[in-house]
Design a protein around this motif. Structure first.
Motif, PDB file in Angstrom:
ATOM      1  N   ILE A  95      63.833  55.313  34.907  1.00 61.04           N
ATOM      2  CA  ILE A  95      63.110  54.924  36.366  1.00 61.04           C
ATOM      3  C   ILE A  95      62.508  55.855  36.948  1.00 61.04           C
ATOM      4  N   GLY A  96      62.878  56.943  36.906  1.00 59.00           N
ATOM      5  CA  GLY A  96      62.483  57.427  38.553  1.00 59.00           C
ATOM      6  C   GLY A  96      61.970  57.953  38.101  1.00 59.00           C
ATOM      7  N   ASN A  97      61.745  58.209  36.483  1.00 53.42           N
ATOM      8  CA  ASN A  97      60.329  59.516  35.574  1.00 53.42           C
ATOM      9  C   ASN A  97      59.051  58.422  35.513  1.00 53.42           C
ATOM     10  N   VAL A  98      59.392  57.077  35.218  1.00 52.60           N
ATOM     11  CA  VAL A  98      58.197  56.224  34.943  1.00 52.60           C
ATOM     12  C   VAL A  98      57.660  55.798  35.910  1.00 52.60           C
ATOM     13  N   LEU A  99      58.586  55.476  37.006  1.00 50.60           N
ATOM     14  CA  LEU A  99      58.411  54.865  38.185  1.00 50.60           C
ATOM     15  C   LEU A  99      57.987  55.641  39.495  1.00 50.60           C
ATOM     16  N   LEU A 100      58.804  56.709  39.759  1.00 48.96           N
ATOM     17  CA  LEU A 100      58.916  57.705  40.886  1.00 48.96           C
ATOM     18  C   LEU A 100      57.623  58.998  40.568  1.00 48.96           C
ATOM     19  N   VAL A 122      47.503  60.180  22.305  1.00 54.02           N
ATOM     20  CA  VAL A 122      48.999  60.570  22.574  1.00 54.02           C
ATOM     21  C   VAL A 122      49.964  59.991  23.677  1.00 54.02           C
ATOM     22  N   VAL A 123      49.204  59.159  24.510  1.00 50.04           N
ATOM     23  CA  VAL A 123      50.210  58.719  25.290  1.00 50.04           C
ATOM     24  C   VAL A 123      50.365  57.471  24.854  1.00 50.04           C
ATOM     25  N   GLU A 124      49.620  56.994  23.677  1.00 49.45           N
ATOM     26  CA  GLU A 124      49.859  55.824  22.431  1.00 49.45           C
ATOM     27  C   GLU A 124      51.569  55.633  22.059  1.00 49.45           C
ATOM     28  N   VAL A 125      51.311  56.701  21.073  1.00 42.63           N
ATOM     29  CA  VAL A 125      52.533  57.060  20.844  1.00 42.63           C
ATOM     30  C   VAL A 125      53.658  57.505  21.230  1.00 42.63           C
ATOM     31  N   ALA A 270      50.261  65.378  32.792  1.00 45.56           N
ATOM     32  CA  ALA A 270      51.544  64.993  34.548  1.00 45.56           C
ATOM     33  C   ALA A 270      52.281  63.666  33.148  1.00 45.56           C
ATOM     34  N   ILE A 271      51.243  62.968  32.326  1.00 53.02           N
ATOM     35  CA  ILE A 271      52.030  61.324  31.801  1.00 53.02           C
ATOM     36  C   ILE A 271      53.033  62.092  30.927  1.00 53.02           C
ATOM     37  N   GLU A 272      52.874  62.717  30.183  1.00 49.97           N
ATOM     38  CA  GLU A 272      53.937  63.524  29.030  1.00 49.97           C
ATOM     39  C   GLU A 272      55.188  63.874  29.870  1.00 49.97           C
ATOM     40  N   ILE A 273      54.873  64.737  30.982  1.00 40.68           N
ATOM     41  CA  ILE A 273      56.158  65.224  31.325  1.00 40.68           C
ATOM     42  C   ILE A 273      57.073  63.907  31.864  1.00 40.68           C
ATOM     43  N   ALA A 274      56.394  62.691  32.286  1.00 38.11           N
ATOM     44  CA  ALA A 274      57.121  61.383  32.679  1.00 38.11           C
ATOM     45  C   ALA A 274      57.442  60.878  31.328  1.00 38.11           C
ATOM     46  N   ILE A 275      56.603  60.837  30.312  1.00 36.31           N
ATOM     47  CA  ILE A 275      57.320  59.742  29.447  1.00 36.31           C
ATOM     48  C   ILE A 275      57.997  60.867  28.418  1.00 36.31           C
ATOM     49  N   GLY A 276      58.254  62.312  28.125  1.00 41.22           N
ATOM     50  CA  GLY A 276      58.020  62.904  27.462  1.00 41.22           C
ATOM     51  C   GLY A 276      59.599  63.067  27.676  1.00 41.22           C
ATOM     52  N   SER A 277      59.854  63.294  28.939  1.00 33.86           N
ATOM     53  CA  SER A 277      61.374  63.488  30.042  1.00 33.86           C
ATOM     54  C   SER A 277      61.944  62.348  28.995  1.00 33.86           C
ATOM     55  N   SER A 278      61.474  61.516  29.905  1.00 36.40           N
ATOM     56  CA  SER A 278      62.093  59.880  29.405  1.00 36.40           C
ATOM     57  C   SER A 278      62.963  59.646  28.331  1.00 36.40           C
TER      58      SER A 278
END
Length: 349
Positions: A95-100, A122-125, A270-278
């Motif tokens: 929740i923190g990664n994808v929202l915060l 990339v983001v779609e995958v 930035a998006i890869e950090i949030a989604i990849g980490s999740s």
């Protein structure tokens, strides 16, 4: 990121406080302040290693060690039998990664650059994989909420292990997908990373990584031992500590990196950090914690109803926001608003 180095002073302070038998609540605060810069050093170490190992392996190491703090803290919580804290920290990290993190990145980047663009493919995958991962994580929990508790037996623990095996298998297959069979999708990001140069020698980077990991393990034990006294002293619930505090402490350095990348107009990173980490939290960290729990008391994948709703809503929102290949500051505000509402709900539990 420079201010994080000044926070390293809290490491000797926490060790002295422990020697002087300081209160567990104070130890929680000191350990938290120590873990934040150590997580930053760990991230910097893996980033330096990536210059020697190549961007692809470097990115993988960055994600893995980025979540190492979370894994270490959760391990000590498992050891203490704080299963609610462990499970809520898993949900809280996602929740923190994808929202915060994503919200703060879009807001900071959007204020500097009117509209930011990123690699939609990339983001779609990644976001589709995240949706699958959350559904896989939630199904066993939904099962427990729809079946009469009297019908549940010891075989439910076996279900958790089965799900964990499937998840870690999917994680390995996703690595095969990105490193071998479909590596061309990620080629653009890799080429961009090659322009920078290393500041540290490989030996120094590995040494920093090892020392930071050992110190995080020590500080994590201090942190976990202070959770129960802190919740009683401040009147906080274990859910709030797990969902909000621990993910922020463990991922603070990673969060700031995402915001800095967005401000540099590198929204892909930035998006890869949030989604990849999740993704890594769900597909790698969670199964590892379930396997580790077998050495203590077996932990099942069972979240409460609100955690399930928050997880599903967070992932659906990020899928919607990232579907057009562009972002702005208003989308960032919207993500932060949803996170604030969720945090407030857990605060009053």
């Amino acid at each position: 990121m420079k201010f994080l180095k000044y926070m390293l002073i809290f490491i000797p302070i926490s060790l002295i406080a422990k020697f002087m038998n300081a209160s567990p609540s104070l130890m929680f605060v000191l350990a938290a302040l120590s873990i934040i810069p150590l997580a930053g050093l760990m991230g910097e170490g893996t980033e330096e290693i990536s210059f020697y190992s190549g961007p692809k392996i470097g990115g993988f190491l960055n994600g893995t060690f980025g979540n190492a703090t979370e894994l270490i803290i959760s391990f000590f919580a498992l050891k203490e039998g704080l299963f609610e804290v462990v499970k809520s920290s898993v949900a809280g990290s996602v929740i923190g990664n994808v929202l915060l993190v994503l919200g703060a990145s879009m807001l900071a980047g959007g204020l500097k650059h009117k509209t930011q663009y990123f690699n939609k493919k990339v983001v779609e995958v990644s976001s589709s994989m995240l949706l699958f991962a959350v559904v896989g994580l939630c199904i066993p929990a939904l099962f427990t909420h729809t079946v009469d508790p009297k019908l549940l037996n010891t075989r439910y623990e076996g279900l958790s292990i089965f799900v964990a095996i499937i998840m870690i298998t999917i994680y390995i297959l996703s690595l095969v997908f990105s490193f071998f069979t479909h590596k061309e999708i990620y080629a653009t990001a890799s080429e961009e990373e090659n322009t920078a140069t290393a500041k540290w020698s490989l030996k120094k980077a590995i040494l920093v990584l090892v020392v930071a990991t050992i110190l995080i393990a020590i500080e994590s034990e201090f942190l976990v031992s202070g959770i129960e006294p802190l919740t009683k002293t401040l009147g906080l619930s274990e859910f709030f500590v797990g969902i909000i505090l621990i993910p922020i402490i463990g991922n603070a350095a990673e969060h700031s990196t995402g915001i800095v990348m967005a401000m540099k107009n590198k929204m892909d990173v930035a998006i890869e950090i949030a989604i990849g980490s999740s993704l890594q939290i769900i597909l790698f960290v969670t199964p590892v914690l379930i396997f580790l729990s077998l050495f203590f008391t077996p932990m099942s994948i069972e979240f409460n109803q609100f955690e399930l709703i928050a997880l599903i809503v967070a992932v659906l929102i990020v899928n919607r926001v990232s579907s057009d290949g562009e972002s702005n500051w208003l989308e960032g505000v919207q993500l932060l608003a949803v996170y604030s509402i969720i945090a407030a709900c857990f605060f009053i539990l």
